[in-house]
Design an enzyme around this catalytic site. Sequence first.
Site, PDB file in Angstrom:
ATOM      1  N   HIS A  42       5.137  10.357 -51.396  1.00  0.00           N
ATOM      2  CA  HIS A  42       4.538  11.549 -50.793  1.00  0.00           C
ATOM      3  C   HIS A  42       3.936  11.187 -49.441  1.00  0.00           C
ATOM      4  O   HIS A  42       3.205  10.199 -49.300  1.00  0.00           O
ATOM      5  CB  HIS A  42       3.461  12.106 -51.731  1.00  0.00           C
ATOM      6  CG  HIS A  42       2.664  13.183 -51.082  1.00  0.00           C
ATOM      7  ND1 HIS A  42       3.249  14.284 -50.495  1.00  0.00           N
ATOM      8  CD2 HIS A  42       1.325  13.311 -50.876  1.00  0.00           C
ATOM      9  CE1 HIS A  42       2.304  15.052 -49.972  1.00  0.00           C
ATOM     10  NE2 HIS A  42       1.138  14.491 -50.190  1.00  0.00           N
ATOM     11  N   ASN A  81       2.244  16.679 -43.661  1.00  0.00           N
ATOM     12  CA  ASN A  81       2.203  16.651 -45.130  1.00  0.00           C
ATOM     13  C   ASN A  81       2.759  17.988 -45.644  1.00  0.00           C
ATOM     14  O   ASN A  81       2.135  19.029 -45.453  1.00  0.00           O
ATOM     15  CB  ASN A  81       0.751  16.442 -45.571  1.00  0.00           C
ATOM     16  CG  ASN A  81       0.572  16.435 -47.084  1.00  0.00           C
ATOM     17  OD1 ASN A  81       1.444  16.883 -47.822  1.00  0.00           O
ATOM     18  ND2 ASN A  81      -0.562  15.946 -47.539  1.00  0.00           N
ATOM     19  N   CYS A 100       0.669  18.027 -54.720  1.00  0.00           N
ATOM     20  CA  CYS A 100       1.553  17.085 -54.009  1.00  0.00           C
ATOM     21  C   CYS A 100       2.393  16.247 -54.965  1.00  0.00           C
ATOM     22  O   CYS A 100       3.313  15.555 -54.540  1.00  0.00           O
ATOM     23  CB  CYS A 100       0.738  16.192 -53.085  1.00  0.00           C
ATOM     24  SG  CYS A 100      -0.058  17.131 -51.781  1.00  0.00           S
TER      25      CYS A 100
HETATM   26  N1  COA Z   1      -9.643  16.074 -34.445  1.00  0.00           N
HETATM   27  C1  COA Z   1     -10.470  15.368 -33.668  1.00  0.00           C
HETATM   28  N2  COA Z   1     -11.572  14.736 -34.130  1.00  0.00           N
HETATM   29  C2  COA Z   1     -11.830  14.840 -35.430  1.00  0.00           C
HETATM   30  C3  COA Z   1     -11.012  15.566 -36.323  1.00  0.00           C
HETATM   31  C4  COA Z   1      -9.877  16.206 -35.763  1.00  0.00           C
HETATM   32  N3  COA Z   1      -9.015  16.916 -36.526  1.00  0.00           N
HETATM   33  N4  COA Z   1     -11.520  15.482 -37.546  1.00  0.00           N
HETATM   34  C5  COA Z   1     -12.632  14.722 -37.480  1.00  0.00           C
HETATM   35  N5  COA Z   1     -12.814  14.338 -36.183  1.00  0.00           N
HETATM   36  C6  COA Z   1     -13.873  13.471 -35.670  1.00  0.00           C
HETATM   37  C7  COA Z   1     -15.148  13.660 -36.462  1.00  0.00           C
HETATM   38  O1  COA Z   1     -15.975  14.618 -35.853  1.00  0.00           O
HETATM   39  C8  COA Z   1     -15.750  12.270 -36.386  1.00  0.00           C
HETATM   40  O2  COA Z   1     -16.352  12.098 -35.117  1.00  0.00           O
HETATM   41  P1  COA Z   1     -17.706  11.213 -34.987  1.00  0.00           P
HETATM   42  O3  COA Z   1     -17.307   9.829 -35.410  1.00  0.00           O
HETATM   43  O4  COA Z   1     -18.008  11.346 -33.536  1.00  0.00           O
HETATM   44  O5  COA Z   1     -18.670  11.864 -35.909  1.00  0.00           O
HETATM   45  C9  COA Z   1     -14.551  11.339 -36.421  1.00  0.00           C
HETATM   46  O6  COA Z   1     -13.442  12.124 -35.916  1.00  0.00           O
HETATM   47  C10 COA Z   1     -14.206  10.819 -37.789  1.00  0.00           C
HETATM   48  O7  COA Z   1     -14.206  11.889 -38.707  1.00  0.00           O
HETATM   49  P2  COA Z   1     -13.759  11.695 -40.206  1.00  0.00           P
HETATM   50  O8  COA Z   1     -13.923  12.976 -40.976  1.00  0.00           O
HETATM   51  O9  COA Z   1     -14.432  10.456 -40.722  1.00  0.00           O
HETATM   52  O10 COA Z   1     -12.190  11.427 -40.035  1.00  0.00           O
HETATM   53  P3  COA Z   1     -11.231  10.560 -40.930  1.00  0.00           P
HETATM   54  O11 COA Z   1     -10.913   9.297 -40.264  1.00  0.00           O
HETATM   55  O12 COA Z   1     -11.673  10.533 -42.368  1.00  0.00           O
HETATM   56  O13 COA Z   1      -9.923  11.450 -40.882  1.00  0.00           O
HETATM   57  C11 COA Z   1      -8.614  12.887 -42.268  1.00  0.00           C
HETATM   58  C12 COA Z   1      -9.889  12.750 -41.450  1.00  0.00           C
HETATM   59  C13 COA Z   1      -8.580  14.265 -42.906  1.00  0.00           C
HETATM   60  C14 COA Z   1      -7.428  12.738 -41.308  1.00  0.00           C
HETATM   61  C15 COA Z   1      -8.592  11.753 -43.317  1.00  0.00           C
HETATM   62  O14 COA Z   1      -9.795  11.769 -44.027  1.00  0.00           O
HETATM   63  C16 COA Z   1      -7.455  11.867 -44.263  1.00  0.00           C
HETATM   64  O15 COA Z   1      -6.292  11.827 -43.874  1.00  0.00           O
HETATM   65  N6  COA Z   1      -7.745  11.978 -45.577  1.00  0.00           N
HETATM   66  C17 COA Z   1      -6.721  12.107 -46.577  1.00  0.00           C
HETATM   67  C18 COA Z   1      -6.316  13.539 -46.649  1.00  0.00           C
HETATM   68  C19 COA Z   1      -5.052  13.735 -47.429  1.00  0.00           C
HETATM   69  O16 COA Z   1      -4.210  12.878 -47.455  1.00  0.00           O
HETATM   70  N7  COA Z   1      -4.937  14.909 -48.030  1.00  0.00           N
HETATM   71  C20 COA Z   1      -3.781  15.275 -48.757  1.00  0.00           C
HETATM   72  C21 COA Z   1      -3.669  14.511 -50.015  1.00  0.00           C
HETATM   73  S1  COA Z   1      -2.172  14.837 -50.785  1.00  0.00           S
END
Ligand code: COA
Length: 338
Positions: A265, A295, A122
């Site tokens: 980004h 993204n 990225c």
């Molecule tokens: N759709 C619906 N529900 C989802 C889900 C999805 N795509 N992904 C996770 N969940 C649920 C999980 O099961 C969990 O449920 P629970 O609380 O009942 O157990 C809850 O949502 C939270 O899950 P979690 O993994 O903690 O989500 P999060 O808030 O961390 O969001 C991302 C996940 C990937 C969106 C987030 O971590 C993120 O954006 N990280 C950065 C990634 C990034 O920027 N990558 C590129 C870098 S250049």
Amino acid sequence: MSHYQTGPVGVEIAGIGTAVPDNVVTNADLEKVMDTSDEWIRQRTGIEQRHRIRSDQGESVKHLAHDAVLRALDAAGMKADELDLIVLSTMSSEMTCPPTACRLAAEIGTKNAGAFDLSAACCGFVFGLNTAYGLMQTGQYKNVALIGADTLTNIVEYSTKGRNGAILFGDAAGAVILRKTPDSDKGLIAQTMHSDGERWNDLYIPETKFDFHEGDTFDEWQLGKLHMNGHSVFKFAVGTFPLVIEQTLERAGLSADDVDHFICHQSNRRILDAARNRFGLAEEKFHINIQRYANTVAASVPLVLNDLVTADRVKPGQRVMFVGFGGGLTWGTSLWQL
Ligand code: COA
């Protein structure tokens, strides 16, 4: 005797062009193939839709890069054979060899200009700006095309088990033409480039079972697919973003008020909001378009720049800070005087 230029070479961003596939995938489309919801995706990421290439019909990163660079050349009023160098920042090269940039150069007709792919995930476009500017300081490259292009929808899993990748990524390309100018005030003011390879496993694409990090369980379906520790990347981005902006301002001897636009980004709206709040920056200075494209990895920074250029909000004399962070882990900036 050195033939290198001795004084600073002025560099201007002479033209910009972008390309996205026609095929739009909305959050509602994703709901049909995995356990997720439009509401969840909007709330956690700010994303409403993404564009996806049709790889089954032969579309690839090269097609997007091709359209973007021709549009950028057109905007600069230049022909492809005037280019001395093509830098294609991508983690989605068609093949390991040849570099996709070489085929791209041949297709647009650059008559043997230098061409290479730059792999920095990225950060690709931001590291590309710093690299191209540095090469132009030798005085030996006058017209450089820098393209950020990626097609991560090819390597994410469109089902519940891969949903965190599927919701986040989209395909796009953005290109700029960097041109030597007699005005030596124009160009790069300060830059940073960093990495932390100890954290490589926060974002990786395992190709064989030996590539799996010892903390991750080997799973056949993940071969060739993006493996991401979302929580860890989120924390890294929120923490690093403000620090790297601060470091760049310090190197330039400027404050955030002296910068007209922060073009960052687009990884997740919550990460971007956290960085903006940290500096108390106005929304007009800190641009977000992740809702339309998701993204797009190396393409996200030029997509934002293009929005601003199209809206006539980018003026000569302004200062623009480009910011990237992502897999590697990598992070960096490029601060320009336009
Ligand atoms: N759709 C619906 N529900 C989802 C889900 C999805 N795509 N992904 C996770 N969940 C649920 C999980 O099961 C969990 O449920 P629970 O609380 O009942 O157990 C809850 O949502 C939270 O899950 P979690 O993994 O903690 O989500 P999060 O808030 O961390 O969001 C991302 C996940 C990937 C969106 C987030 O971590 C993120 O954006 N990280 C950065 C990634 C990034 O920027 N990558 C590129 C870098 S250049």
